[in-house]
Design an enzyme around this catalytic site. Structure first.
Site, PDB file in Angstrom:
ATOM      1  N   LYS A 118     -50.058  17.275 -77.224  1.00  0.00           N
ATOM      2  CA  LYS A 118     -49.989  16.756 -78.593  1.00  0.00           C
ATOM      3  C   LYS A 118     -48.546  16.846 -79.083  1.00  0.00           C
ATOM      4  O   LYS A 118     -48.040  17.925 -79.380  1.00  0.00           O
ATOM      5  CB  LYS A 118     -50.885  17.540 -79.553  1.00  0.00           C
ATOM      6  CG  LYS A 118     -51.057  16.726 -80.848  1.00  0.00           C
ATOM      7  CD  LYS A 118     -51.277  17.530 -82.081  1.00  0.00           C
ATOM      8  CE  LYS A 118     -50.062  18.125 -82.710  1.00  0.00           C
ATOM      9  NZ  LYS A 118     -49.134  17.160 -83.342  1.00  0.00           N
ATOM     10  N   GLY A 121     -43.059  25.762 -81.627  1.00  0.00           N
ATOM     11  CA  GLY A 121     -43.007  25.361 -83.028  1.00  0.00           C
ATOM     12  C   GLY A 121     -42.685  26.551 -83.898  1.00  0.00           C
ATOM     13  O   GLY A 121     -42.060  27.521 -83.444  1.00  0.00           O
ATOM     14  N   SER A 122     -43.116  26.482 -85.141  1.00  0.00           N
ATOM     15  CA  SER A 122     -42.770  27.537 -86.094  1.00  0.00           C
ATOM     16  C   SER A 122     -43.567  28.810 -85.829  1.00  0.00           C
ATOM     17  O   SER A 122     -44.674  28.769 -85.271  1.00  0.00           O
ATOM     18  CB  SER A 122     -43.058  27.048 -87.519  1.00  0.00           C
ATOM     19  OG  SER A 122     -44.448  26.797 -87.650  1.00  0.00           O
ATOM     20  N   THR A 123     -43.022  29.921 -86.284  1.00  0.00           N
ATOM     21  CA  THR A 123     -43.729  31.202 -86.158  1.00  0.00           C
ATOM     22  C   THR A 123     -45.022  31.169 -86.982  1.00  0.00           C
ATOM     23  O   THR A 123     -46.048  31.712 -86.561  1.00  0.00           O
ATOM     24  CB  THR A 123     -42.801  32.341 -86.601  1.00  0.00           C
ATOM     25  OG1 THR A 123     -41.713  32.397 -85.664  1.00  0.00           O
ATOM     26  CG2 THR A 123     -43.497  33.689 -86.618  1.00  0.00           C
ATOM     27  N   ARG A 124     -44.977  30.496 -88.125  1.00  0.00           N
ATOM     28  CA  ARG A 124     -46.184  30.424 -88.978  1.00  0.00           C
ATOM     29  C   ARG A 124     -47.349  29.806 -88.206  1.00  0.00           C
ATOM     30  O   ARG A 124     -48.442  30.375 -88.135  1.00  0.00           O
ATOM     31  CB  ARG A 124     -45.877  29.586 -90.237  1.00  0.00           C
ATOM     32  CG  ARG A 124     -47.037  29.461 -91.201  1.00  0.00           C
ATOM     33  CD  ARG A 124     -46.689  28.535 -92.378  1.00  0.00           C
ATOM     34  NE  ARG A 124     -46.467  27.153 -91.985  1.00  0.00           N
ATOM     35  CZ  ARG A 124     -47.438  26.276 -91.740  1.00  0.00           C
ATOM     36  NH1 ARG A 124     -48.697  26.627 -91.872  1.00  0.00           N
ATOM     37  NH2 ARG A 124     -47.156  25.042 -91.371  1.00  0.00           N
ATOM     38  N   GLY A 170     -47.442  29.284 -84.926  1.00  0.00           N
ATOM     39  CA  GLY A 170     -47.640  30.035 -83.671  1.00  0.00           C
ATOM     40  C   GLY A 170     -48.640  31.170 -83.840  1.00  0.00           C
ATOM     41  O   GLY A 170     -49.480  31.416 -82.974  1.00  0.00           O
ATOM     42  N   GLU A 210     -43.522  29.623 -78.083  1.00  0.00           N
ATOM     43  CA  GLU A 210     -42.051  29.640 -78.234  1.00  0.00           C
ATOM     44  C   GLU A 210     -41.782  29.313 -79.688  1.00  0.00           C
ATOM     45  O   GLU A 210     -42.016  28.184 -80.117  1.00  0.00           O
ATOM     46  CB  GLU A 210     -41.405  28.578 -77.334  1.00  0.00           C
ATOM     47  CG  GLU A 210     -41.587  28.790 -75.857  1.00  0.00           C
ATOM     48  CD  GLU A 210     -40.734  29.904 -75.294  1.00  0.00           C
ATOM     49  OE1 GLU A 210     -39.875  30.432 -76.026  1.00  0.00           O
ATOM     50  OE2 GLU A 210     -40.943  30.250 -74.130  1.00  0.00           O
ATOM     51  N   CYS A 229     -33.886  25.818 -82.276  1.00  0.00           N
ATOM     52  CA  CYS A 229     -34.482  27.154 -82.454  1.00  0.00           C
ATOM     53  C   CYS A 229     -33.468  28.243 -82.148  1.00  0.00           C
ATOM     54  O   CYS A 229     -33.497  29.319 -82.730  1.00  0.00           O
ATOM     55  CB  CYS A 229     -35.691  27.291 -81.541  1.00  0.00           C
ATOM     56  SG  CYS A 229     -35.308  26.910 -79.826  1.00  0.00           S
ATOM     57  N   GLU A 242     -35.539  30.986 -91.223  1.00  0.00           N
ATOM     58  CA  GLU A 242     -35.009  29.884 -90.411  1.00  0.00           C
ATOM     59  C   GLU A 242     -34.875  28.647 -91.287  1.00  0.00           C
ATOM     60  O   GLU A 242     -35.856  28.178 -91.861  1.00  0.00           O
ATOM     61  CB  GLU A 242     -35.997  29.622 -89.269  1.00  0.00           C
ATOM     62  CG  GLU A 242     -35.476  28.662 -88.243  1.00  0.00           C
ATOM     63  CD  GLU A 242     -36.476  28.442 -87.126  1.00  0.00           C
ATOM     64  OE1 GLU A 242     -37.683  28.329 -87.422  1.00  0.00           O
ATOM     65  OE2 GLU A 242     -36.051  28.381 -85.967  1.00  0.00           O
TER      66      GLU A 242
HETATM   67  P1  NAD Z   1     -44.410  23.295 -86.611  1.00  0.00           P
HETATM   68  O1  NAD Z   1     -44.933  24.651 -86.284  1.00  0.00           O
HETATM   69  O2  NAD Z   1     -44.580  22.793 -87.990  1.00  0.00           O
HETATM   70  O3  NAD Z   1     -45.119  22.206 -85.680  1.00  0.00           O
HETATM   71  C1  NAD Z   1     -45.073  22.310 -84.279  1.00  0.00           C
HETATM   72  C2  NAD Z   1     -46.257  21.559 -83.708  1.00  0.00           C
HETATM   73  O4  NAD Z   1     -47.446  22.210 -84.124  1.00  0.00           O
HETATM   74  C3  NAD Z   1     -46.373  20.106 -84.168  1.00  0.00           C
HETATM   75  O5  NAD Z   1     -46.832  19.308 -83.098  1.00  0.00           O
HETATM   76  C4  NAD Z   1     -47.422  20.201 -85.262  1.00  0.00           C
HETATM   77  O6  NAD Z   1     -48.148  18.994 -85.447  1.00  0.00           O
HETATM   78  C5  NAD Z   1     -48.330  21.278 -84.699  1.00  0.00           C
HETATM   79  N1  NAD Z   1     -49.145  21.954 -85.706  1.00  0.00           N
HETATM   80  C6  NAD Z   1     -48.875  22.135 -87.021  1.00  0.00           C
HETATM   81  N2  NAD Z   1     -49.900  22.772 -87.623  1.00  0.00           N
HETATM   82  C7  NAD Z   1     -50.829  23.007 -86.660  1.00  0.00           C
HETATM   83  C8  NAD Z   1     -52.107  23.630 -86.656  1.00  0.00           C
HETATM   84  N3  NAD Z   1     -52.638  24.129 -87.766  1.00  0.00           N
HETATM   85  N4  NAD Z   1     -52.783  23.706 -85.479  1.00  0.00           N
HETATM   86  C9  NAD Z   1     -52.245  23.227 -84.347  1.00  0.00           C
HETATM   87  N5  NAD Z   1     -51.050  22.596 -84.296  1.00  0.00           N
HETATM   88  C10 NAD Z   1     -50.349  22.505 -85.436  1.00  0.00           C
HETATM   89  O7  NAD Z   1     -42.901  23.281 -86.153  1.00  0.00           O
HETATM   90  P2  NAD Z   1     -41.868  22.082 -86.246  1.00  0.00           P
HETATM   91  O8  NAD Z   1     -41.403  21.958 -87.655  1.00  0.00           O
HETATM   92  O9  NAD Z   1     -42.420  20.875 -85.570  1.00  0.00           O
HETATM   93  O10 NAD Z   1     -40.673  22.609 -85.319  1.00  0.00           O
HETATM   94  C11 NAD Z   1     -39.716  23.479 -85.760  1.00  0.00           C
HETATM   95  C12 NAD Z   1     -40.010  24.872 -85.286  1.00  0.00           C
HETATM   96  O11 NAD Z   1     -40.087  24.915 -83.859  1.00  0.00           O
HETATM   97  C13 NAD Z   1     -38.916  25.839 -85.654  1.00  0.00           C
HETATM   98  O12 NAD Z   1     -39.473  27.023 -86.157  1.00  0.00           O
HETATM   99  C14 NAD Z   1     -38.217  26.104 -84.325  1.00  0.00           C
HETATM  100  O13 NAD Z   1     -37.550  27.324 -84.250  1.00  0.00           O
HETATM  101  C15 NAD Z   1     -39.348  26.030 -83.366  1.00  0.00           C
HETATM  102  N6  NAD Z   1     -38.855  25.802 -82.004  1.00  0.00           N
HETATM  103  C16 NAD Z   1     -38.864  26.846 -81.116  1.00  0.00           C
HETATM  104  C17 NAD Z   1     -38.368  26.670 -79.824  1.00  0.00           C
HETATM  105  C18 NAD Z   1     -38.357  27.785 -78.828  1.00  0.00           C
HETATM  106  O14 NAD Z   1     -38.225  27.504 -77.637  1.00  0.00           O
HETATM  107  N7  NAD Z   1     -38.495  29.040 -79.232  1.00  0.00           N
HETATM  108  C19 NAD Z   1     -37.869  25.421 -79.455  1.00  0.00           C
HETATM  109  C20 NAD Z   1     -37.872  24.386 -80.383  1.00  0.00           C
HETATM  110  C21 NAD Z   1     -38.378  24.587 -81.654  1.00  0.00           C
END
Ligand code: NAD
Length: 501
Positions: free
Chosen positions: A191, A244-247, A249, A267, A302, A401
């Site tokens: 996804k 994605g975000s820690t929230r 995650g 991650e 990130c 962040e």
């Molecule tokens: P996000 O957490 O908002 O979204 C990430 C993904 O999760 C998207 O595909 C989104 O549609 C999905 N998502 C959102 N809510 C969800 C839910 N309730 N259930 C399942 N999936 C859901 O993050 P973002 O804004 O897309 O990306 C930015 C974040 O990603 C930053 O915090 C960044 O640090 C992190 N990031 C981390 C790494 C790493 O390797 N550590 C790499 C790149 C980005």
């Protein structure tokens, strides 16, 4: 955006014909309920195409196909050398479509086209090739047991892997997960972010063109709660790999526990400290790395070194040099090949970055440069490169962040002071130390709670090394052979030996 305004942006070429439908079992399909959403370009605000707004029914269909394909052993049971050949062809397909993929990535999420092609396309292709090449070179184990038995320790694919990725490096983040998962023999349901779904869909088509059986690599675009959650909650998904975000995650780990205890790998975010001691061996290099790394990808990385700690005695000299470099990072049309800073991914993220800039000023940090939203292309989302001095580690712009081109500058007195401040964060993704003292370099690197520590540079990167975080920066590692651990189960098979001799 009006037609006149679009026409006025003459630097933007005619758009390729995008297909926003999902890919399930090797076929392009609309969402089961026919829903779509607009895919909007942050470059100038135009609608690129409409994308399938997948939901529970689509995820169920994709997982059922992934499961059936896995059980059929068309991919999971394929000889490793043959799987390797298809993975390498997949990488070649990506390389052959480099221009198209780079243009799509730039239009979809706003990064400069020179990096979309030179970094993102190349890294994604290299990652897929590297894991493909590894497939027939990894041996299993035999345990040192007594002679009365043989114990085989084998790795087996976990089965169906759900993958959820963000928008900042759409192809690379997908490749870091699909490459080891597919190479290990799993079937995948990916996804992509709703903010950048287009290249993921093309990757799945290119895998099919390379000979990957239908149903092995499925893509369900859509919103997180609608398409991501059903994947994380699915009872027939064996592993969920999330970036994605820690929230979100944290929610992924809860969903894994609430459902079938699927393996969950995350991650997540970062607020990486970049520490420059007064005995830094090359101040110009340290300044260039500090500025270049926070403004690369518009600060939407990130691992961006967003907390810059400079030893008090050299801070003024350091900042003078840093400010002299800022004019080279002004945002411009990302489709122009000379642009180094492009568009912020969308209006929501632009708003979030601007709120942090306001918060920084309200908290008493000193705005040295930038701080404004600008429109080098009408209708687009752009922010000036921004530097705050006088930041303390308790301010929101040092703790949270921002994910935009905003650098927070702090100071310190000695190694103990800076290690304490650097580790005073919920995150632990990356860090850097600049010093000519080898004892200080090793000592501080050891003391920093981060998955990666750089010494006297910030830009080394290679597929051969693990990447991931301590603390709330996530669980598990992408890249390197370690990533196979996430997508394989370890099995022990005991064989009785009643030897006649
Ligand atoms: P996000 O957490 O908002 O979204 C990430 C993904 O999760 C998207 O595909 C989104 O549609 C999905 N998502 C959102 N809510 C969800 C839910 N309730 N259930 C399942 N999936 C859901 O993050 P973002 O804004 O897309 O990306 C930015 C974040 O990603 C930053 O915090 C960044 O640090 C992190 N990031 C981390 C790494 C790493 O390797 N550590 C790499 C790149 C980005």
């Amino acid at each position: 955006m009006s037609a006149e305004a679009v026409a006025a942006n003459s630097a933007i070429p005619p758009l390729p014909a995008f297909d926003g439908r999902a890919i399930i079992n090797g076929l392009r399909v609309a969402a089961a309920d026919g829903q779509v959403f607009d895919c909007v370009s942050p470059v100038d605000g135009r609608v690129l195409t409409q994308v399938a707004r997948c939901g529970l029914m689509d995820v169920n269909e994709a997982v059922a196909n992934a499961r059936a394909t896995f059980e059929s052993r068309r991919w999971s049971g394929m000889a490793p050398a043959q799987r390797k050949r298809i993975m390498i062809k997949f990488a070649e397909q990506i390389q052959a479509h480099a221009d198209e993929l780079a243009l799509t990535e730039t239009l979809d999420m706003g990064k400069p086209i020179q990096y979309a092609k030179g970094v993102d396309v190349n890294s994604a292709a290299n990652c897929i090739r590297w894991y493909g090449e590894a497939v027939d070179k990894i041996y299993d184990e035999i345990a040192p047991t007594p002679r009365t038995a043989l114990a085989l320790i084998t790795r087996e694919p976990v089965g169906v892997v759900g993958i959820i990725v963000p928008w900042n490096y759409p192809m690379i983040m997908a490749a870091w997960k699909i490459a080891p998962a597919l190479a290990a023999g799993n079937s995948v349901v990916l996804k992509p972010s709703e903010k950048s779904p287009l290249t993921a869909l093309r990757l799945a088509e290119l895998a099919l063109a390379a000979g990957m059986p239908p149903g092995v690599f499925n893509v369900v675009p859509g919103y997180g709660p609608e398409a991501g959650s059903p994947l994380a909650l699915h009872m027939d998904v064996d592993c969920i790999a999330f970036t994605g975000s820690t929230r979100v995650g944290k929610q992924i780990h809860v969903m894994a526990g609430q459902s079938n205890l699927k393996r969950a790998w995350t991650e997540l975010g970062g607020k990486s400290p970049n520490i420059v001691f007064a005995d830094c061996p090359n101040l110009d290099k340290a300044v260039a790395a500090a500025v270049g790394s926070i403004f690369f990808n518009q600060g939407e990385s990130c691992n961006a070194p967003s907390r810059l700690f400079v030893e008090e005695s050299i801070k003024d000299a350091f900042l003078e040099k840093a400010l002299a470099l800022v004019p080279g990072y002004q945002p411009a049309n990302p489709l122009d090949k000379s642009t180094v800073m492009g568009a912020i991914v969308d209006r929501v993220q632009l708003g979030a970055v601007m709120r942090y800039i306001e918060t920084g000023q309200a908290e008493g940090a000193r705005l040295l440069t930038g701080g404004q939203a600008v429109e080098p292309v009408a209708g687009g989302c752009y922010v000036q490169p921004t530097i705050f001095d006088g930041v303390t580690n308790q301010m929101a712009i040092a703790r949270e962040e921002i994910f935009g081109p905003v650098l927070s500058v702090l100071s310190f007195t000695d190694a103990a002071d800076v290690v304490r401040q650097a580790n005073d964060s919920v995150y632990g993704l990356n860090a850097a130390v600049w010093t000519r003292d080898i004892n200080k370099a090793h000592g501080v690197a050891r003391a920093l709670r981060a998955g990666t520590v750089h010494v006297n540079q910030y830009d080394e990167d290679d597929i051969t090394v693990p990447f991931g975080g301590f603390k709330q920066s996530g669980v598990g590692r992408d890249k390197s052979l370690h990533a196979f651990d996430k997508y394989t189960e370890t099995k022990t098979t005991w064989i009785r030996i009643d030897s006649p001799v």
